[in-house]
Design an enzyme around this catalytic site. Structure first.
Site, PDB file in Angstrom:
ATOM      1  N   ALA A  39       4.783  20.688  17.045  1.00 14.62           N
ATOM      2  CA  ALA A  39       5.155  19.259  16.819  1.00 14.62           C
ATOM      3  C   ALA A  39       5.454  18.263  17.716  1.00 14.62           C
ATOM      4  O   ALA A  39       5.147  17.204  17.713  1.00 14.62           O
ATOM      5  CB  ALA A  39       6.509  19.477  15.598  1.00 14.62           C
ATOM      6  N   GLY A  76       4.311  18.412  20.978  1.00 15.63           N
ATOM      7  CA  GLY A  76       3.104  18.303  21.583  1.00 15.63           C
ATOM      8  C   GLY A  76       2.221  17.138  20.599  1.00 15.63           C
ATOM      9  O   GLY A  76       1.686  16.249  21.309  1.00 15.63           O
ATOM     10  N   GLU A 112       0.429  22.536  26.641  1.00 12.33           N
ATOM     11  CA  GLU A 112       0.538  24.042  26.240  1.00 12.33           C
ATOM     12  C   GLU A 112       1.460  24.174  25.237  1.00 12.33           C
ATOM     13  O   GLU A 112       2.543  24.100  25.234  1.00 12.33           O
ATOM     14  CB  GLU A 112       0.729  24.896  27.421  1.00 12.33           C
ATOM     15  CG  GLU A 112       0.770  26.347  27.091  1.00 12.33           C
ATOM     16  CD  GLU A 112       1.515  27.345  28.110  1.00 12.33           C
ATOM     17  OE1 GLU A 112       2.146  27.874  27.523  1.00 12.33           O
ATOM     18  OE2 GLU A 112       1.723  26.949  29.327  1.00 12.33           O
ATOM     19  N   CYS A 155       5.106  32.664  26.377  1.00  9.83           N
ATOM     20  CA  CYS A 155       4.324  32.043  25.514  1.00  9.83           C
ATOM     21  C   CYS A 155       2.827  32.764  24.974  1.00  9.83           C
ATOM     22  O   CYS A 155       2.354  32.691  23.902  1.00  9.83           O
ATOM     23  CB  CYS A 155       3.705  30.565  26.259  1.00  9.83           C
ATOM     24  SG  CYS A 155       2.946  31.176  27.839  1.00  9.83           S
TER      25      CYS A 155
END
Length: 481
Positions: free
Chosen positions: A235, A237, A254, A288
């Site tokens: 969101a 990004g 990323e 991540c």
């Protein structure tokens, strides 16, 4: 050396922290404090940058860029090496500060800081060269690389040193200046790192400003910043990408990685289960590229599940700061989100085969390793990235089916495949819509391998020699013969 006081709140000493502008520490009238994830006690004052601070930093970077952009490759590589030495000389200070703000163990935090230095050393020897693209009797065409300008880097909280350093070293190695904003959940290590780095870098080349979403928004809209690199949620990004279109900034994003791990029927479970557990549970799943969805072939599903439950017992809730692999969730926002996922599993009657305990101790944002057997494919725990030690384990029988299930729109960052048949592994990997696929190993980016997400998981990328292309403008030279 860093500024230190002895009247701190949590820990044996209390460090003083500043924004760094034009090579100098800048105090602030306004501060906030981060909560230690292990003790739930406040840490040190962290300065909050103002819009004027941002303007001043951009002005300083603009001045510095006039000289820094013309530095030679050898000069930049020397500077990169000197920053690595600064990190290693101050590893204990940086590791302690990062440990307190993230909840990591001493061992894990020190490794993170040392690895940050490795990233600088890697780019000491890796650079972009001019490349002859075409030649005939009339012309030579070369591709050359020049810096973009001033980078605005917006960093995450799970690996504040490593993931910030990737942005900083990539910018410096390519002749850019960088203004970095740490996550407000983990500002301390990056503020201190930037302060220490001023001893070997020209003023204005590397600066740091601490603040929240408002400061990040200002950076993405500032006309004096030419390039944004962001690590965080989908969101945010998307919002950044929209903002950057207004000044046509270059962008690297990323974003989320709801990564699939596929375990084939021909694996050696004794070897594979510990690897999968590490991929899913290291740093409480706050990685991540962690394995967020584990797909196990039906023929060995029950044995795999039993062994994974046993292996998960090694990832214990432990107040010992030397325990290397497991940790509390790094902030209350992520903890509350993870608790919501556990509660959703319980409410819907999904089979929790181990764990499910939230707040198992009197203090700290702990969640015990939680394994959920065969929840529905459309469940919250499968559909959304958990970013916590909460792992769905699903079964499969058809390769085509499991590949289709793996390829969610928010799963384009990483994936892993386990099978001793390398031809089969590469065939499966080729069909996974993901920027990186790990084969017979748990998921960890390597500084020499380009890293970028596909689909909703990212835009552009970093790391490796190819990563430098995303910090450079390509200029074509056509030379008449």
């Amino acid at each position: 050396m860093p500024s230190v006081e002895t009247n701190g709140s949590n820990g044996d000493s209390s460090y003083k922290f500043f924004n760094v502008i034009d090579g100098k520490p800048r105090p602030s009238k306004d501060h906030h404090q981060v909560i230690d994830p292990r003790t739930e006690e406040p840490l040190w004052d962290a300065p909050i940058a103002t819009p004027q601070d941002l303007d001043d930093a951009v002005a300083a970077a603009t001045r510095a860029f006039k000289t820094w952009k013309n530095s030679t490759t050898a000069e930049r590589q020397k500077a990169v090496h000197e920053v690595a030495e600064v990190i290693l000389k101050n590893v204990d200070i940086l590791a302690e500060v990062q440990m307190r703000e993230t909840g990591k163990s001493k061992t894990m935090s020190k490794f993170d800081v040392e690895r940050a230095a490795w990233h600088f050393e890697y780019y000491r020897n890796v650079t972009l060269e001019d490349e002859l693209q075409y030649e005939d009797d009339t012309v030579q065409i070369y591709s050359t690389h020049q810096p973009i300008g001033i980078l605005g880097a917006i960093s995450p909280w799970n690996f504040p040193m490593i993931l910030s350093v990737i942005k900083v070293v990539s910018a410096l190695a390519t002749g850019n200046c960088v203004i970095i904003k740490p996550s407000p959940f983990t500002p301390y290590s990056l503020l201190k790192f930037c302060e220490l780095a001023q001893s070997v870098l020209p003023p204005g080349v590397f600066q740091v400003l601490n603040g929240g979403a408002e400061l990040g928004e200002q950076m993405t809209l500032h006309p004096g910043i030419h390039h944004i690199s962001f690590t965080g949620t989908i969101a945010v990004g998307q919002r950044i990408l929209q903002n950057c279109t207004k000044t046509l900034k270059k962008v690297i994003l990323e974003l989320a990685g709801n990564n699939a791990c596929i375990v084939c029927e021909d694996v050696d479970l004794a070897k594979v289960v510990p690897l999968v557990a590490s991929g899913a549970l290291f740093h409480a799943g706050q990685v991540c590229v962690a394995s967020k969805r584990i797909y196990v072939h039906e023929s060995l599903y029950d044995r795999f599940l039993d062994m994974l439950v046993e292996e998960s017992k090694k990832y214990v809730v432990d107040d010992d700061e030397n325990s290397p692999a497991f940790s509390p969730l790094s902030n209350k926002v992520n903890y509350d989100r993870a608790v919501g996922i556990v509660e959703d599993c319980k409410k819907n009657g999904y089979k929790i085969v181990t764990g499910g305990d939230v707040k198992p101790t009197g203090k700290g944002y702990w969640i015990t390793p939680t394994i959920v057997s065969k929840p529905p494919e459309d469940s919250l725990i499968v559909r959304e990235e958990q970013f916590a030690p909460i792992v769905p384990v699903l079964s499969w029988t058809s390769e085509a089916d499991v590949i289709a299930r793996a390829n969610l729109d928010n799963a384009g960052l990483g994936a892993s495949v386990y099978t001793p048949d390398l031809a089969r592994a590469r065939k499966i990997a080729a069909q996974l819509e993901s920027g990186t696929v790990w084969i017979n190993q748990f998921e960890r980016p390597h500084h020499a391998g380009f890293f970028g997400g596909w689909k909703l998981s990212g835009y552009g990328g970093e790391l490796g020699k190819e990563g430098l292309l995303h910090y450079s403008q390509i200029k074509t030279l056509q030379i008449a013969k």
